[in-house]
Design a protein around this motif. Structure first.
Motif, PDB file in Angstrom:
ATOM      1  N   VAL A 274      51.191  37.553  34.873  1.00 29.50           N
ATOM      2  CA  VAL A 274      50.577  36.225  35.023  1.00 29.50           C
ATOM      3  C   VAL A 274      50.829  35.704  36.438  1.00 29.50           C
ATOM      4  N   LEU A 275      52.100  35.908  36.908  1.00 30.96           N
ATOM      5  CA  LEU A 275      52.470  35.446  38.242  1.00 30.96           C
ATOM      6  C   LEU A 275      51.590  36.103  39.305  1.00 30.96           C
ATOM      7  N   VAL A 276      51.401  37.418  39.181  1.00 34.13           N
ATOM      8  CA  VAL A 276      50.573  38.162  40.140  1.00 34.13           C
ATOM      9  C   VAL A 276      49.154  37.605  40.127  1.00 34.13           C
ATOM     10  N   ALA A 277      48.652  37.366  38.899  1.00 38.24           N
ATOM     11  CA  ALA A 277      47.289  36.835  38.785  1.00 38.24           C
ATOM     12  C   ALA A 277      47.189  35.481  39.482  1.00 38.24           C
TER      13      ALA A 277
ATOM     14  N   PRO B  11      44.696  34.419  44.341  1.00 40.25           N
ATOM     15  CA  PRO B  11      43.893  33.572  45.231  1.00 40.25           C
ATOM     16  C   PRO B  11      44.595  33.243  46.539  1.00 40.25           C
ATOM     17  N   ILE B  12      45.929  33.094  46.481  1.00 38.46           N
ATOM     18  CA  ILE B  12      46.674  32.773  47.701  1.00 38.46           C
ATOM     19  C   ILE B  12      46.573  33.942  48.673  1.00 38.46           C
ATOM     20  N   VAL B  13      46.766  35.157  48.144  1.00 42.05           N
ATOM     21  CA  VAL B  13      46.654  36.347  48.975  1.00 42.05           C
ATOM     22  C   VAL B  13      45.246  36.428  49.560  1.00 42.05           C
TER      23      VAL B  13
ATOM     24  N   GLY C 211      46.472  35.854  52.948  1.00 44.68           N
ATOM     25  CA  GLY C 211      47.154  37.119  53.241  1.00 44.68           C
ATOM     26  C   GLY C 211      46.226  38.229  53.690  1.00 44.68           C
ATOM     27  N   MET C 212      44.909  37.994  53.620  1.00 45.24           N
ATOM     28  CA  MET C 212      44.001  39.101  53.886  1.00 45.24           C
ATOM     29  C   MET C 212      43.212  38.888  55.166  1.00 45.24           C
ATOM     30  N   HIS C 213      42.934  40.009  55.841  1.00 44.72           N
ATOM     31  CA  HIS C 213      42.066  39.962  57.006  1.00 44.72           C
ATOM     32  C   HIS C 213      40.605  39.901  56.545  1.00 44.72           C
TER      33      HIS C 213
END
Lengths: 620, 379
Positions: free
Chosen positions: B199-202, B206-208, B212-214
């Motif tokens: 659940v935490l990963v899910a 959105p934050i990543v 966090g992403m190029h």
């Protein structure tokens, strides 16, 4: 941890692990089943669909290169354009034996070894389904001969391509720059989709710094091909968006005048409009023809350019760092006036040298017998060194540094083509940091006449001159005037640096300094009096002579005895009309001797041409 | 932390004093699987690379080197591997930081560390060092791990993963994260916690996605969701590779006869997309056989880990084996359009790849674990 517990744990943990490993195995098998299901979906249920697609996979997508934007000078003279040319290209994957094909092609049209080696180089970089040019700029006769023999060569194409051309040749190469083949490093920095059909990228100057505007966006078309992969018909097409046209602030005619005035000498001329930072002239001699680079320069020519004594590839205007010599004196004099170390009435007796306490060394004036009684005006007009040894000694290097820094010495000007050197504006802090050594008083003295550590590029000198002309308003020099959008709108250049105003200076001191600089040209003993020919406007300037070669204490500098490349650099800075400046200029002639005799006439020629329009009977 | 930690001592499983095949420390069933898979790889590569014998030689030399590394590592008794684990991990993290710093200076993506003589990719080391470190750390605790130990384990995973995401190298960071997660799962953490973490990963996704992403990474995911949106870029890859797999059918078009690959519609066919070549030419049944071979290797790896004699070796062997499996799933998943294009090779089959040596080093560790036995001491 006691061993007893550890052993007990071992057994229980082993069991726990085994059960987890079994769960993992089950998970793995379930995942594999999912993959197998996916494969069944693709390979059994979707088989027919995908088989049709694979058989119809004659529809290929071809990227279409956008047309690169044009570059104009401020009066609409074309500096960079695109010329249609025919190119012989090979698509490697459709040719069985490339070497054999080339060998046979050589019998039909002329293909040099150079072409072939360049082709092989590109062969390694490109994918096998992309076409690679073998011969560029085919003549019409060659196109016809190839067309007749075309059936013999599957996989060759005669492509009509636009090739970048610089009609003015080497005129403004250091400003406009050039495009050339995309190299591997650039390949990593660009969006591969957008450059799918583009072979060239800006490498220098405007072509490089405004690549994002000039390039445009890629288009593509779906085409139906036959079994050999030759295009039969175009199915649909998304046209490319051409790059934007760019209009520069550069004045091509003025640039030509500057270059002609420089002649064979190596040096640089930079002229700026002090009101808005428009760069009117950016010339560096010994330059080269950018068209050589567009299709790949051969090694021999490139080596010649690189090893030439004139260093044509070196952009002196931005990268050449020279001691400013006496051209620094108006700035230091202004500092002295402003800080009340001197007044216009302050006089000093110049006997031809200056000494400091506890130092045997004689700091000599360029005029062996000295200038006699010298006030501020005379010190600028006749460029008295001793006056500035004395003033610099009184002020100290750090005060000089702080006063000159706002004029842009020691920092890049922010010109929009990048690649400039920052020069050096020394201070005690700078020397400690850069050299790890303390500052010596003697170094302050020679900094007072623009020698020693002080270095400036011609662009920096022009910018500082512009600030002086503006009574302290600094500008960011720029080459882009505006981007001409296809809908006839314009996007003007927006400076990314704030223009600072050196405003706390007493207006009177500006006037005194500028009046002294006028006297350099119009005074009886002015060092640049030879460019006074009764112009209807007034020029304010300052000559400079920068030492390249250190002469020993008791020796004399005799130009004839010294090898040419060790002779002094000649400099000149000026602006005109001095009451309402429209042009500020810096000229350097390497090993040119005296600023007044070599550099000043060049500036004079440029200023005369630029202002002749304003002051001709017809007016502008 | 327990400073007087005892690593025990491992010796040859069946010491006889004489030189026998056992003295080579090879796990023969595993070796057989690896050789068979590499062989299949060379056969497919010959077709995918356009019958280029040079390519096969280069791959052969690389394989030889990788098997050599595996052989050497298999000779090292596990207690040495355990002793090195924290050092290797520490050095690895330092090198990742160094890479980021030099990368920041050099501007742009940087995965390599230039050591003068040779260049080298610290993230490869972490593929081994993270499972080693976790196994080393958890072995010190009772299992299932208490909460504090869990938290530290998560930290051991997150630090290198974040450093590698920054490089940016999404594929490798994913692999390393998975290796760590598997080690935790095998260590026996409760299923409730697993659920909570999912659940935490899910929630973090959105934050990543936004921070966090190029751009190009986001583009890849978008392209995966709608391949037609970028027909000149990676969308083209997926479209062509699905055509290749689908047109292969039950029996395939036959070796060297795949039109998608031979006519070069399929991009990157000798590297990341080699599975599509295999699927096109050998069909569904070929895939079943290939997956069976992979399953055999993975099952053998899990068997070795279940047989291992202490917690460290068990967790390490299990986690390395499952990482190998992740390679397989991510690669096939991306080639067949089930997952976004991440850029991981098909293990032991794809051409080139620095990852091959790391992979075989992992199998060397498995062999070492299988062919040594631990002396049980009272200390």
């Amino acid at each position: 941890m006691s061993p007893q517990i550890a052993i007990k744990d071992q057994i229980r943990e082993g069991q726990l692990f085994s059960s987890r490993a079994i769960i993992a195995l089950i998970g793995i098998i379930l995942t594999l089943l999912a993959i197998i299901t996916r494969m069944m979906y693709l390979q059994i249920i979707g088989h027919e669909h995908y088989t049709t697609l694979s058989q119809n996979n004659r529809v290929s997508i071809q990227p279409l290169a956008p047309t690169r934007g044009l570059i104009f000078d401020r009066n609409g003279i074309i500096l960079a354009q695109n010329l249609p040319t025919f190119t012989l290209e090979i698509i490697p994957e459709r040719v069985e034996d490339i070497d054999l094909t080339i060998a046979e092609l050589v019998q039909i049209i002329e293909i040099s070894d150079n072409d072939i080696s360049r082709f092989h180089e590109r062969l390694k970089q490109k994918r096998r389904f992309q076409s690679i040019p073998l011969r560029l700029r085919l003549s019409e006769e060659e196109v016809a001969r190839l067309a007749v023999n075309r059936h013999r060569f599957p996989g060759i194409e005669i492509a009509a391509r636009l090739i970048r051309e610089y009609p003015q040749g080497n005129l403004a190469v250091h400003a406009v720059g050039y495009v050339a083949r995309i190299n591997e490093k650039e390949l990593n920095e660009i969006d591969p989709s957008n450059y799918a059909a583009t072979n060239h990228i800006g490498k220098l100057g405007i072509e490089k710094s405004y690549e994002h505007l000039l390039h445009g966006s890629v288009g593509y078309q779906r085409v139906e091909t036959n079994v050999l992969g030759r295009t039969l018909r175009v199915l649909d097409r998304t046209p490319p968006v051409p790059g934007e046209d760019i209009v520069l602030t550069l004045d091509a005619n003025l640039q030509r005048t500057a270059k002609q005035a420089l002649g064979d000498a190596s040096g640089a001329v930079v002229a700026i409009n002090p009101k808005n930072g428009d760069v009117l002239v950016l010339a560096s001699t010994g330059d080269f023809d950018p068209n050589l680079f567009v299709n790949g320069i051969d090694h021999k020519t490139y080596n010649e350019l690189q090893t030439s004594r004139l260093k044509p590839l070196f952009n002196r205007a931005l990268l050449g760092q020279y001691p400013p010599g006496s051209t620094i004196k108006p700035f230091i004099g202004l500092a002295g006036l402003e800080s009340d170390f001197i007044t216009p009435k302050t006089t000093l007796f110049c006997r031809g040298w200056h000494t400091i306490k506890d130092d045997e060394r004689k700091y000599r004036d360029w005029k062996k017998e000295g200038h006699g009684v010298t006030n501020f005006k005379k010190s600028i007009t006749e460029s008295c060194d001793v006056y500035y040894y004395d003033l610099a000694q009184t002020m100290g290097i750090d005060r000089i540094h702080d006063f000159l820094a706002p004029f842009g010495f020691g920092e890049t000007s922010g010109i929009d083509i990048g690649g400039e050197a920052s020069g050096i504006l020394p201070s005690t802090g700078w020397k400690r940091q850069a050299r790890g050594e303390p500052w010596y008083l003697g170094e302050t003295l020679i900094a007072g006449i623009g020698q020693g550590y002080t270095l400036a590029t011609p662009l920096q000198l022009a910018r500082a001159t512009a600030a002086l002309a503006n009574h302290g308003n600094t500008i960011q020099p720029h080459l882009l005037s505006y981007v001409a959008l296809s809908n006839n709108e314009k996007i003007e250049f927006i400076p990314d640096r704030d223009s600072i105003s050196i405003n706390k200076i007493n207006p009177k001191n500006w006037e005194i300094t500028i009046a002294a600089m006028e006297n350099v040209i119009y005074g009886l003993r002015g060092t640049a009096r030879r460019i006074n020919h009764g112009q209807p406007y007034k020029i304010a300037g300052k000559t400079g002579t920068a030492q390249v070669f250190g002469i020993k204490q008791e020796e004399e500098y005799v130009a004839e005895d010294i090898a040419k490349h060790l002779r002094d650099h000649a400099l000149f800075i000026a602006f005109a009309p001095s009451d309402d400046p429209e042009i500020a200029i810096a000229v350097i002639v390497e090993n040119g001797g005296h600023g007044g005799s070599t550099a000043a006439p060049i500036a004079g020629a440029v200023i005369d041409q630029y202002l002749s329009l304003d002051f001709s009977p017809g007016g502008k | 932390m327990n400073h007087s930690r005892s690593y025990g001592r491992w010796i040859d499983r069946r010491p006889t004093g004489r030189f026998t095949t056992r003295s080579l420390h090879m796990d023969w069933p595993l070796l057989f699987g690896l050789i068979a898979l590499s062989g299949v790889g060379l056969v497919v590569l010959y077709s995918a690379g356009g019958q280029d014998m040079d390519l096969i030689w280069r791959q052969g030399i690389r394989l030889g080197l990788a098997f050599g590394v595996m052989f050497v590592i298999a000779q090292i008794p596990p207690h040495h591997i355990e002793r090195w684990a924290p050092w290797l991990f520490g050095v690895g993290v330092l090198m990742l930081i160094a890479v980021l710093i030099f990368g920041a200076i050099g501007k742009g993506a940087q995965r390599w560390l230039d050591l003068g003589l040779f260049r080298f990719q610290p993230s490869e080391i972490m593929k081994l060092a993270v499972p080693m470190m976790i196994a080393w750390y958890l072995a010190e605790n009772t299992l299932p791990p208490p909460r504090r130990a869990m938290a530290i384990t998560v930290l051991i995973i997150v630090v290198p993963v974040v450093l590698i995401v920054k490089q940016p190298d999404l594929g490798t960071s994913l692999l390393i994260a998975m290796a760590g997660v598997f080690a935790l799962l095998l260590a026996g953490i409760s299923w409730r916690l697993v659920g909570g973490m999912s659940v935490l990963v899910a929630a973090f996704t959105p934050i990543v996605w936004f921070f966090g992403m190029h751009d190009y990474q986001r583009q890849r995911v978008l392209t995966f969701l709608n391949p037609e949106s970028d027909p000149l870029g990676s969308g083209y890859h997926i479209i062509q590779s699905k055509i290749a797999i689908g047109s292969g059918g039950l029996y395939g078009k036959g070796w060297l006869n795949g039109t998608q690959s031979q006519l070069e519609f399929l991009p990157e066919r000798s590297t990341d997309f080699i599975f599509a070549v295999f699927a096109e030419e050998f069909g569904f049944f070929g895939i079943l056989l290939l997956l069976a071979l992979y399953l055999y290797i993975i099952a053998r790896g899990l068997y070795i880990s279940a047989q291992a004699q202490d917690t460290f070796t068990r967790l390490l062997a299990g986690s390395l084996t499952l990482t190998f499996f992740v390679y397989l799933v991510v690669n096939i998943g991306m080639v067949s359009g089930m997952l976004p294009v991440v850029g991981l090779p098909l293990p032991l089959v794809s051409y080139g790849g620095t990852s091959m040596v790391t992979l075989m080093a992992a199998f060397g560790i498995l062999m070492s674990i299988q062919t040594h036995r631990k002396l049980l001491t009272s200390g």
